[in-house]
Design a protein around this motif. Sequence first.
Motif, PDB file in Angstrom:
ATOM      1  N   GLU A 109       0.824  -1.216   0.000  1.00 40.68           N
ATOM      2  CA  GLU A 109       0.000   0.000   0.000  1.00 40.68           C
ATOM      3  C   GLU A 109       0.848   1.251   0.000  1.00 40.68           C
ATOM      4  O   GLU A 109       1.828   1.374   0.734  1.00 40.68           O
ATOM      5  CB  GLU A 109      -0.934   0.021   1.206  1.00 40.68           C
ATOM      6  N   GLY A 110       0.464   2.194  -0.867  1.00 41.77           N
ATOM      7  CA  GLY A 110       1.115   3.487  -0.923  1.00 41.77           C
ATOM      8  C   GLY A 110       0.116   4.589  -0.673  1.00 41.77           C
ATOM      9  O   GLY A 110      -1.051   4.335  -0.351  1.00 41.77           O
ATOM     10  N   PRO A 111       0.521   5.854  -0.835  1.00 41.50           N
ATOM     11  CA  PRO A 111      -0.377   6.980  -0.559  1.00 41.50           C
ATOM     12  C   PRO A 111      -1.545   7.092  -1.532  1.00 41.50           C
ATOM     13  O   PRO A 111      -2.592   7.634  -1.183  1.00 41.50           O
ATOM     14  CB  PRO A 111       0.545   8.206  -0.672  1.00 41.50           C
ATOM     15  N   THR A 112      -1.393   6.570  -2.753  1.00 37.89           N
ATOM     16  CA  THR A 112      -2.447   6.731  -3.754  1.00 37.89           C
ATOM     17  C   THR A 112      -2.932   5.413  -4.351  1.00 37.89           C
ATOM     18  O   THR A 112      -4.006   5.366  -4.948  1.00 37.89           O
ATOM     19  CB  THR A 112      -1.954   7.622  -4.915  1.00 37.89           C
ATOM     20  N   MET A 113      -2.144   4.345  -4.204  1.00 40.94           N
ATOM     21  CA  MET A 113      -2.474   3.077  -4.848  1.00 40.94           C
ATOM     22  C   MET A 113      -2.139   1.887  -3.956  1.00 40.94           C
ATOM     23  O   MET A 113      -1.339   2.003  -3.029  1.00 40.94           O
ATOM     24  CB  MET A 113      -1.715   2.950  -6.174  1.00 40.94           C
ATOM     25  N   ILE A 114      -2.793   0.776  -4.252  1.00 43.47           N
ATOM     26  CA  ILE A 114      -2.509  -0.489  -3.574  1.00 43.47           C
ATOM     27  C   ILE A 114      -2.183  -1.529  -4.645  1.00 43.47           C
ATOM     28  O   ILE A 114      -2.904  -1.652  -5.642  1.00 43.47           O
ATOM     29  CB  ILE A 114      -3.707  -0.980  -2.741  1.00 43.47           C
ATOM     30  N   ILE A 134       8.523  -2.186  -8.822  1.00 44.38           N
ATOM     31  CA  ILE A 134       7.168  -1.680  -8.651  1.00 44.38           C
ATOM     32  C   ILE A 134       6.702  -1.743  -7.198  1.00 44.38           C
ATOM     33  O   ILE A 134       5.929  -0.902  -6.749  1.00 44.38           O
ATOM     34  CB  ILE A 134       6.179  -2.443  -9.570  1.00 44.38           C
ATOM     35  N   TRP A 135       7.205  -2.704  -6.432  1.00 46.52           N
ATOM     36  CA  TRP A 135       6.791  -2.857  -5.035  1.00 46.52           C
ATOM     37  C   TRP A 135       7.272  -1.672  -4.192  1.00 46.52           C
ATOM     38  O   TRP A 135       6.636  -1.309  -3.214  1.00 46.52           O
ATOM     39  CB  TRP A 135       7.340  -4.169  -4.472  1.00 46.52           C
ATOM     40  N   ASN A 136       8.385  -1.059  -4.596  1.00 44.63           N
ATOM     41  CA  ASN A 136       8.865   0.156  -3.939  1.00 44.63           C
ATOM     42  C   ASN A 136       8.179   1.389  -4.504  1.00 44.63           C
ATOM     43  O   ASN A 136       7.783   2.290  -3.754  1.00 44.63           O
ATOM     44  CB  ASN A 136      10.383   0.293  -4.120  1.00 44.63           C
ATOM     45  N   LEU A 137       8.018   1.413  -5.820  1.00 52.00           N
ATOM     46  CA  LEU A 137       7.426   2.582  -6.467  1.00 52.00           C
ATOM     47  C   LEU A 137       6.003   2.853  -5.989  1.00 52.00           C
ATOM     48  O   LEU A 137       5.617   4.004  -5.790  1.00 52.00           O
ATOM     49  CB  LEU A 137       7.427   2.388  -7.990  1.00 52.00           C
ATOM     50  N   VAL A 138       5.207   1.808  -5.825  1.00 54.99           N
ATOM     51  CA  VAL A 138       3.807   1.998  -5.442  1.00 54.99           C
ATOM     52  C   VAL A 138       3.688   2.591  -4.039  1.00 54.99           C
ATOM     53  O   VAL A 138       2.721   3.294  -3.729  1.00 54.99           O
ATOM     54  CB  VAL A 138       3.029   0.669  -5.538  1.00 54.99           C
ATOM     55  N   GLN A 139       4.673   2.338  -3.191  1.00 53.82           N
ATOM     56  CA  GLN A 139       4.630   2.857  -1.823  1.00 53.82           C
ATOM     57  C   GLN A 139       5.095   4.310  -1.734  1.00 53.82           C
ATOM     58  O   GLN A 139       5.013   4.921  -0.664  1.00 53.82           O
ATOM     59  CB  GLN A 139       5.487   1.966  -0.922  1.00 53.82           C
ATOM     60  N   GLU A 140       5.576   4.841  -2.875  1.00 54.37           N
ATOM     61  CA  GLU A 140       6.072   6.213  -2.884  1.00 54.37           C
ATOM     62  C   GLU A 140       5.305   7.124  -3.851  1.00 54.37           C
ATOM     63  O   GLU A 140       5.385   8.347  -3.747  1.00 54.37           O
ATOM     64  CB  GLU A 140       7.555   6.221  -3.273  1.00 54.37           C
ATOM     65  N   LYS A 147       2.692   7.840 -10.676  1.00 60.84           N
ATOM     66  CA  LYS A 147       1.598   6.876 -10.750  1.00 60.84           C
ATOM     67  C   LYS A 147       1.525   6.213 -12.122  1.00 60.84           C
ATOM     68  O   LYS A 147       1.197   5.036 -12.241  1.00 60.84           O
ATOM     69  CB  LYS A 147       0.268   7.563 -10.396  1.00 60.84           C
ATOM     70  N   GLU A 148       1.823   6.969 -13.175  1.00 66.09           N
ATOM     71  CA  GLU A 148       1.768   6.420 -14.526  1.00 66.09           C
ATOM     72  C   GLU A 148       2.826   5.330 -14.728  1.00 66.09           C
ATOM     73  O   GLU A 148       2.583   4.334 -15.419  1.00 66.09           O
ATOM     74  CB  GLU A 148       1.949   7.524 -15.568  1.00 66.09           C
ATOM     75  N   ILE A 149       3.998   5.501 -14.132  1.00 64.22           N
ATOM     76  CA  ILE A 149       5.030   4.457 -14.226  1.00 64.22           C
ATOM     77  C   ILE A 149       4.543   3.180 -13.549  1.00 64.22           C
ATOM     78  O   ILE A 149       4.715   2.073 -14.074  1.00 64.22           O
ATOM     79  CB  ILE A 149       6.354   4.942 -13.601  1.00 64.22           C
ATOM     80  N   VAL A 150       3.894   3.329 -12.391  1.00 63.47           N
ATOM     81  CA  VAL A 150       3.362   2.165 -11.691  1.00 63.47           C
ATOM     82  C   VAL A 150       2.278   1.490 -12.531  1.00 63.47           C
ATOM     83  O   VAL A 150       2.262   0.259 -12.670  1.00 63.47           O
ATOM     84  CB  VAL A 150       2.805   2.557 -10.300  1.00 63.47           C
ATOM     85  N   ARG A 151       1.378   2.281 -13.104  1.00 63.73           N
ATOM     86  CA  ARG A 151       0.319   1.720 -13.954  1.00 63.73           C
ATOM     87  C   ARG A 151       0.909   0.999 -15.158  1.00 63.73           C
ATOM     88  O   ARG A 151       0.438  -0.073 -15.555  1.00 63.73           O
ATOM     89  CB  ARG A 151      -0.642   2.826 -14.402  1.00 63.73           C
ATOM     90  N   HIS A 152       1.941   1.599 -15.745  1.00 62.32           N
ATOM     91  CA  HIS A 152       2.567   0.985 -16.914  1.00 62.32           C
ATOM     92  C   HIS A 152       3.199  -0.359 -16.558  1.00 62.32           C
ATOM     93  O   HIS A 152       2.987  -1.356 -17.255  1.00 62.32           O
ATOM     94  CB  HIS A 152       3.633   1.925 -17.484  1.00 62.32           C
ATOM     95  N   GLU A 153       3.958  -0.389 -15.484  1.00 58.71           N
ATOM     96  CA  GLU A 153       4.641  -1.623 -15.096  1.00 58.71           C
ATOM     97  C   GLU A 153       3.646  -2.712 -14.719  1.00 58.71           C
ATOM     98  O   GLU A 153       3.804  -3.880 -15.108  1.00 58.71           O
ATOM     99  CB  GLU A 153       5.624  -1.353 -13.956  1.00 58.71           C
ATOM    100  N   ALA A 154       2.612  -2.342 -13.973  1.00 64.42           N
ATOM    101  CA  ALA A 154       1.610  -3.337 -13.571  1.00 64.42           C
ATOM    102  C   ALA A 154       0.802  -3.810 -14.763  1.00 64.42           C
ATOM    103  O   ALA A 154       0.551  -5.011 -14.937  1.00 64.42           O
ATOM    104  CB  ALA A 154       0.678  -2.753 -12.507  1.00 64.42           C
ATOM    105  N   GLY A 155       0.384  -2.872 -15.626  1.00 61.78           N
ATOM    106  CA  GLY A 155      -0.474  -3.214 -16.754  1.00 61.78           C
ATOM    107  C   GLY A 155       0.206  -4.014 -17.831  1.00 61.78           C
ATOM    108  O   GLY A 155      -0.456  -4.688 -18.620  1.00 61.78           O
TER     109      GLY A 155
END
Length: 253
Positions: A109-114, A134-140, A147-155
């Motif tokens: 869990e991060g400030p904007t996404m889980i 991504i596990w570090n990025l999402v928490q920051e 957020k777009e980098i996290v969405r890209h990596e997850a998607g």
Amino acid sequence: MAKAKKIKVETGSNMAPESYYIKVTSDGPYLVYGNPPIDQEIILPNEEGSSWVYRKGKHFTPDPAHTALCRCGESKHSPFCDGSHEHAHWNPKETNNKRPLLEDAEEFEGPTMILADNEKYCAFARFCDAYGRIWNLVQEAKTEEEKEIVRHEAGHCPAGRLVLWDKEKEKVFEPPFEPSIGIIEDPGIKVSGPIWVKGGIRIESADGTSYEIRNRVTLCRCGHSSNKPFCDGTHASMEFRDGIPFADTDKEW
């Protein structure tokens, strides 16, 4: 065909029309129904050499009735079955426990996404490490760029092992896919990857029950996954290659 009321659908995913489905045969290939398009999906790197995007390669012409895709890893007519499973050294038994992916997932869990992660389904495509793990990025992640980098990596995780929630919208992020099939090639590590099933196509077990419907899943085609019918990344360690040339060259790599 299994009745729709008995089929579980993962949160954030939608089931494809009933005409689309894949049947896992007990000791042979995957039978594909509904005539979805089948194309090579070649993993290409970013400027740092990490997996970042897919490029479509060769297009395969499926049979209008049903197409048999190899799952033993021995076909000389990949991605299609040529009967090699009858003599191949492989174990066709399905070993997945049929539990919904999120039941066994770990949350970050991060400030904007889980981010939910079920490592059992890892297809070793490595998009999750492109611009930081991504596990570090999402928490920051706070800014839209982060957020777009996290969405890209997850998607871009073809297996869907990574499921991302937007906390403010209370909505799962899933890339939009039409029912289709990709045959993944991974030149970065010189291996052939799994069968990428997109758009909520139902996967039916040899016993007639259906696996959970998910927007994106990867099926083993090297024949050695410990999570059959799904990919667990074993193709990378065994250096599996299917011998299929890319669309713009007669060479495999």
